[in-house]
Design an enzyme around this catalytic site. Structure first.
Site: not given
Length: 216
Positions: A46-47
């Site tokens: 998700e980064n």
């Protein structure tokens, strides 16, 4: 076999070619190491990365390649990087096929608590809330008990991550599903009996007539 490896190997069998998969921090990160080479799965962090590969060997880490928890990852040929707004757009938009998350507690209805222990400092919920709400399928990978206390509970006492129940829980002792909203023992780990699972499980489990052993 190490309990965490048992869990990761079994979870890997839930993935299908073409899946976009998000792996949470902890045990879930190990899943990438046990995906068969002929299975074309796209791992998302998700980064802002799609195309993460296995955890790099010691000494082969790259400082700019990390998962959402800051741990080293590898990138496969064709990997794509983007900002966190795009990443969370994929999650919240329902484009993630499977998310694999760690857990502190899962209750008899499939509700997950995995982000906070009262009285302890935590950085925040991170992406867990979005993932449980937005992913098409939610798999929890965690050990069955901690310090002799069941993590499969009748009702979560820790703050919930989401009101949405998870789809599957894989522990070092069992695979538990939630058909009709009721915790059900689907498989036992190698060498573990249904009776042994029940003995260390707080939540009431439905037991089918036949409970197969995990194939790992």
């Amino acid at each position: 076999m190490d309990p965490q490896i048992i869990i990761a190997r079994r979870v890997a069998k839930e993935l299908r070619s073409g899946n976009l998969v998000n792996l949470g921090i902890g045990i879930p990160t190990l899943v990438a190491n046990y995906v068969p080479s002929d299975l074309k799965v796209f791992f998302q962090s998700e980064n802002g990365l799609i195309g993460t590969g296995p955890i790099p060997e010691q000494g082969m880490e790259h400082p700019t390649l990390t998962d959402a928890g800051g741990r080293p990852i590898s990138a496969l040929p064709g990997a794509a990087t983007f900002d966190s707004a795009m990443s969370f757009g994929l999650i919240r938009g329902g484009h993630v096929d499977v998310t694999v998350l760690g857990g502190l507690q899962v209750d008899s209805s499939g509700h997950l608590a995995n982000w906070m222990i009262p009285g302890k400092m935590v950085p925040g919920m991170g992406g867990a809330m979005d993932l449980v709400t937005g992913a098409k399928r939610v798999v929890v990978a965690m050990q069955h008990a901690a310090k002799g206390k069941s993590k499969i509970v009748a009702k979560c006492t820790l703050p919930l991550t989401s009101a949405r129940p998870v789809d599957l829980v894989v522990t070092d002792m069992a695979v538990i599903g939630f058909p009709d909203g009721k915790a059900t023992l689907l498989e036992t780990a190698p060498g573990v009996t249904a009776g042994e699972v029940l003995a260390v499980t707080e939540a009431e489990l439905a037991i089918p007539e036949t409970v197969p052993e995990m194939k790992i």
